[in-house]
Design a protein around this motif. Structure first.
Motif, PDB file in Angstrom:
ATOM      1  N   MET A 256       0.855  -1.185   0.000  1.00 48.02           N
ATOM      2  CA  MET A 256       0.000   0.000   0.000  1.00 48.02           C
ATOM      3  C   MET A 256       0.891   1.235   0.000  1.00 48.02           C
ATOM      4  N   ARG A 257       0.785   2.051  -1.047  1.00 44.36           N
ATOM      5  CA  ARG A 257       1.595   3.251  -1.169  1.00 44.36           C
ATOM      6  C   ARG A 257       0.837   4.281  -1.991  1.00 44.36           C
ATOM      7  N   TYR A 258       1.454   5.456  -2.127  1.00 42.32           N
ATOM      8  CA  TYR A 258       0.789   6.528  -2.854  1.00 42.32           C
ATOM      9  C   TYR A 258       0.598   6.143  -4.322  1.00 42.32           C
ATOM     10  N   LEU A 259      -0.604   6.420  -4.861  1.00 42.05           N
ATOM     11  CA  LEU A 259      -0.897   6.142  -6.259  1.00 42.05           C
ATOM     12  C   LEU A 259      -1.218   7.459  -6.971  1.00 42.05           C
ATOM     13  N   ASN A 260      -0.559   7.677  -8.085  1.00 42.87           N
ATOM     14  CA  ASN A 260      -0.891   8.858  -8.872  1.00 42.87           C
ATOM     15  C   ASN A 260      -2.301   8.734  -9.419  1.00 42.87           C
ATOM     16  N   GLY A 261      -3.020   9.826  -9.456  1.00 39.05           N
ATOM     17  CA  GLY A 261      -4.377   9.785  -9.967  1.00 39.05           C
ATOM     18  C   GLY A 261      -5.022  11.153  -9.913  1.00 39.05           C
ATOM     19  N   ASP A 262      -6.279  11.210 -10.349  1.00 39.40           N
ATOM     20  CA  ASP A 262      -6.997  12.484 -10.375  1.00 39.40           C
ATOM     21  C   ASP A 262      -8.402  12.301  -9.800  1.00 39.40           C
ATOM     22  N   SER A 263      -8.497  11.477  -8.764  1.00 43.50           N
ATOM     23  CA  SER A 263      -9.805  11.234  -8.165  1.00 43.50           C
ATOM     24  C   SER A 263     -10.188  12.390  -7.248  1.00 43.50           C
ATOM     25  N   VAL A 264     -11.393  12.317  -6.721  1.00 44.00           N
ATOM     26  CA  VAL A 264     -11.868  13.343  -5.784  1.00 44.00           C
ATOM     27  C   VAL A 264     -10.942  13.432  -4.575  1.00 44.00           C
ATOM     28  N   PHE A 265     -10.515  12.286  -4.090  1.00 45.03           N
ATOM     29  CA  PHE A 265      -9.648  12.273  -2.912  1.00 45.03           C
ATOM     30  C   PHE A 265      -8.265  12.841  -3.229  1.00 45.03           C
ATOM     31  N   HIS A 266      -7.769  12.611  -4.447  1.00 37.99           N
ATOM     32  CA  HIS A 266      -6.476  13.190  -4.823  1.00 37.99           C
ATOM     33  C   HIS A 266      -6.544  14.714  -4.842  1.00 37.99           C
ATOM     34  N   ARG A 267      -7.709  15.274  -5.211  1.00 36.91           N
ATOM     35  CA  ARG A 267      -7.822  16.730  -5.344  1.00 36.91           C
ATOM     36  C   ARG A 267      -8.054  17.427  -4.004  1.00 36.91           C
ATOM     37  N   LEU A 268      -8.392  16.659  -2.969  1.00 41.13           N
ATOM     38  CA  LEU A 268      -8.604  17.270  -1.656  1.00 41.13           C
ATOM     39  C   LEU A 268      -7.284  17.689  -1.036  1.00 41.13           C
ATOM     40  N   ASP A 269      -7.312  18.781  -0.296  1.00 43.01           N
ATOM     41  CA  ASP A 269      -6.132  19.229   0.431  1.00 43.01           C
ATOM     42  C   ASP A 269      -5.809  18.237   1.551  1.00 43.01           C
ATOM     43  N   ALA A 270      -4.514  18.132   1.904  1.00 39.07           N
ATOM     44  CA  ALA A 270      -4.117  17.176   2.949  1.00 39.07           C
ATOM     45  C   ALA A 270      -4.799  17.494   4.272  1.00 39.07           C
ATOM     46  N   ARG A 271      -4.989  18.794   4.579  1.00 40.95           N
ATOM     47  CA  ARG A 271      -5.663  19.160   5.839  1.00 40.95           C
ATOM     48  C   ARG A 271      -7.107  18.675   5.842  1.00 40.95           C
ATOM     49  N   THR A 272      -7.759  18.754   4.676  1.00 44.15           N
ATOM     50  CA  THR A 272      -9.136  18.260   4.593  1.00 44.15           C
ATOM     51  C   THR A 272      -9.184  16.757   4.822  1.00 44.15           C
ATOM     52  N   LYS A 273      -8.196  16.048   4.280  1.00 46.64           N
ATOM     53  CA  LYS A 273      -8.188  14.588   4.455  1.00 46.64           C
ATOM     54  C   LYS A 273      -7.877  14.205   5.901  1.00 46.64           C
ATOM     55  N   ILE A 274      -7.045  15.001   6.575  1.00 46.05           N
ATOM     56  CA  ILE A 274      -6.798  14.746   8.003  1.00 46.05           C
ATOM     57  C   ILE A 274      -8.093  14.939   8.791  1.00 46.05           C
ATOM     58  N   PHE A 275      -8.805  16.021   8.475  1.00 45.37           N
ATOM     59  CA  PHE A 275     -10.092  16.268   9.136  1.00 45.37           C
ATOM     60  C   PHE A 275     -11.097  15.176   8.787  1.00 45.37           C
ATOM     61  N   LEU A 276     -11.074  14.720   7.534  1.00 42.00           N
ATOM     62  CA  LEU A 276     -11.949  13.625   7.114  1.00 42.00           C
ATOM     63  C   LEU A 276     -11.674  12.358   7.917  1.00 42.00           C
ATOM     64  N   SER A 277     -10.384  12.056   8.124  1.00 43.06           N
ATOM     65  CA  SER A 277     -10.041  10.852   8.881  1.00 43.06           C
ATOM     66  C   SER A 277     -10.496  10.963  10.332  1.00 43.06           C
ATOM     67  N   LEU A 278     -10.341  12.153  10.938  1.00 45.31           N
ATOM     68  CA  LEU A 278     -10.780  12.331  12.326  1.00 45.31           C
ATOM     69  C   LEU A 278     -12.297  12.220  12.444  1.00 45.31           C
ATOM     70  N   THR A 279     -13.012  12.843  11.502  1.00 47.98           N
ATOM     71  CA  THR A 279     -14.470  12.786  11.519  1.00 47.98           C
ATOM     72  C   THR A 279     -14.968  11.353  11.323  1.00 47.98           C
ATOM     73  N   SER A 280     -14.373  10.667  10.367  1.00 50.07           N
ATOM     74  CA  SER A 280     -14.793   9.282  10.110  1.00 50.07           C
ATOM     75  C   SER A 280     -14.477   8.379  11.296  1.00 50.07           C
ATOM     76  N   ALA A 281     -13.327   8.625  11.959  1.00 49.77           N
ATOM     77  CA  ALA A 281     -12.984   7.831  13.147  1.00 49.77           C
ATOM     78  C   ALA A 281     -14.031   8.034  14.242  1.00 49.77           C
ATOM     79  N   CYS A 282     -14.490   9.283  14.414  1.00 46.58           N
ATOM     80  CA  CYS A 282     -15.545   9.560  15.401  1.00 46.58           C
ATOM     81  C   CYS A 282     -16.844   8.851  15.014  1.00 46.58           C
ATOM     82  N   LEU A 283     -17.173   8.870  13.712  1.00 46.42           N
ATOM     83  CA  LEU A 283     -18.391   8.202  13.255  1.00 46.42           C
ATOM     84  C   LEU A 283     -18.325   6.698  13.494  1.00 46.42           C
ATOM     85  N   ILE A 284     -17.152   6.121  13.277  1.00 48.13           N
ATOM     86  CA  ILE A 284     -16.986   4.678  13.492  1.00 48.13           C
ATOM     87  C   ILE A 284     -17.284   4.309  14.937  1.00 48.13           C
TER      88      ILE A 284
END
Length: 262
Positions: A1-29
């Motif tokens: 599992m490593r970084y994959l080049n691409g142009d998906s929705v997740f690739h276009r998100l800022d890293a800070r948004t993805k960190i916040f996404l991970s924290l929010t999803s962890a709370c939801l779990i």
């Protein structure tokens, strides 16, 4: 599992948004406690995982691990569920069976344990998919930059990123060592073979990990790493980030309201 080049929705998100996404999803779990809501979260992350177009080998490995984990969790929780009430689906050993029945108190497979195992499996799978999405769509340097921007010290951000990056290296090292041991005649069939294989795996794998850690430490030391970064690019939020930053806390607030407010 490593970084994959691409142009998906997740690739276009800022890293800070993805960190916040991970924290929010962890709370939801943690907050979600019904099989239906957890399954919906799992399916959302499952679809998100396919949006990044992972290689077929990743999908096969992930599905295999999920099936094995689900089966093991359902079986273990079905037999060893100890909360009340419990409804037996079928009986292996009755409690009134002479000697063994009295010693074990009976061996039953419980319906509530089956449901509890399914819920815990959904939590585990959602966390795994979330981690894979973050790692496979975020370049390591962007992740460190994002952590710095939200106030995490550079050295801690570096350690977190290296820890995440170390997991696939650990898996690759394990696979390489097992292949080498098989070529030397090691048999891994059965429980005895598995224990024997683990014994021949743990020592070279530990040494390999220590060597990798030393190489990383030397590389950081040679380059004068102090945790302070000279940034050559300034991350900016796009409209996609702002939408995500509005939707995620709203979803979390609704989940909290549904769980804790009657």
């Amino acid at each position: 599992m490593r970084y994959l080049n691409g142009d998906s929705v997740f690739h276009r998100l800022d890293a800070r948004t993805k960190i916040f996404l991970s924290l929010t999803s962890a709370c939801l779990i943690v907050i979600l406690n019904t099989a239906g809501s957890l399954f919906a979260l799992f399916m959302l992350l499952f679809c998100g995982f396919f949006l990044i177009r992972p290689p077929a080998s990743y999908i096969r490995t992930m599905l295999y691990l999920m099936i094995v984990t689900l089966f093991a969790t359902l079986i273990s929780q079905g037999f060893f569920y100890y909360f009340e009430p419990r409804t037996p689906i079928f009986t292996i050993i009755r409690s009134d069976t002479p000697i063994i029945g009295r010693l074990t108190g009976g061996v039953y497979f419980y319906r509530e344990g089956l449901l509890y195992g399914a819920i815990q499996s959904m939590r585990l799978f959602s966390a795994t998919l979330l981690s894979m999405i973050i790692v496979m769509t975020t370049y390591p340097s962007d992740l460190i930059l994002g952590l710095n921007k939200i106030g995490v010290p550079g050295k801690i951000g570096f350690m977190l990123t290296i820890s995440i990056r170390f997991l696939p290296l650990l898996m690759e090292g394990t696979k390489r060592i097992i292949t080498a041991q098989k070529l030397r005649g090691l048999q891994l069939k059965g429980l005895r073979g598995g224990i024997k294989g683990f014994r021949y795996l743990i020592v070279p794998l530990t040494i390999d990990c220590l060597r990798k850690a030393r190489r990383i430490a030397l590389a950081a030391e040679v380059r004068g790493f102090t945790g302070k970064r000279t940034e050559i690019k300034e991350p900016r939020f796009t409209s996609l980030d702002w939408v995500a930053l509005i939707v995620m806390p709203t979803t979390l607030a609704l989940a909290i309201w549904h769980r804790f407010i009657p």
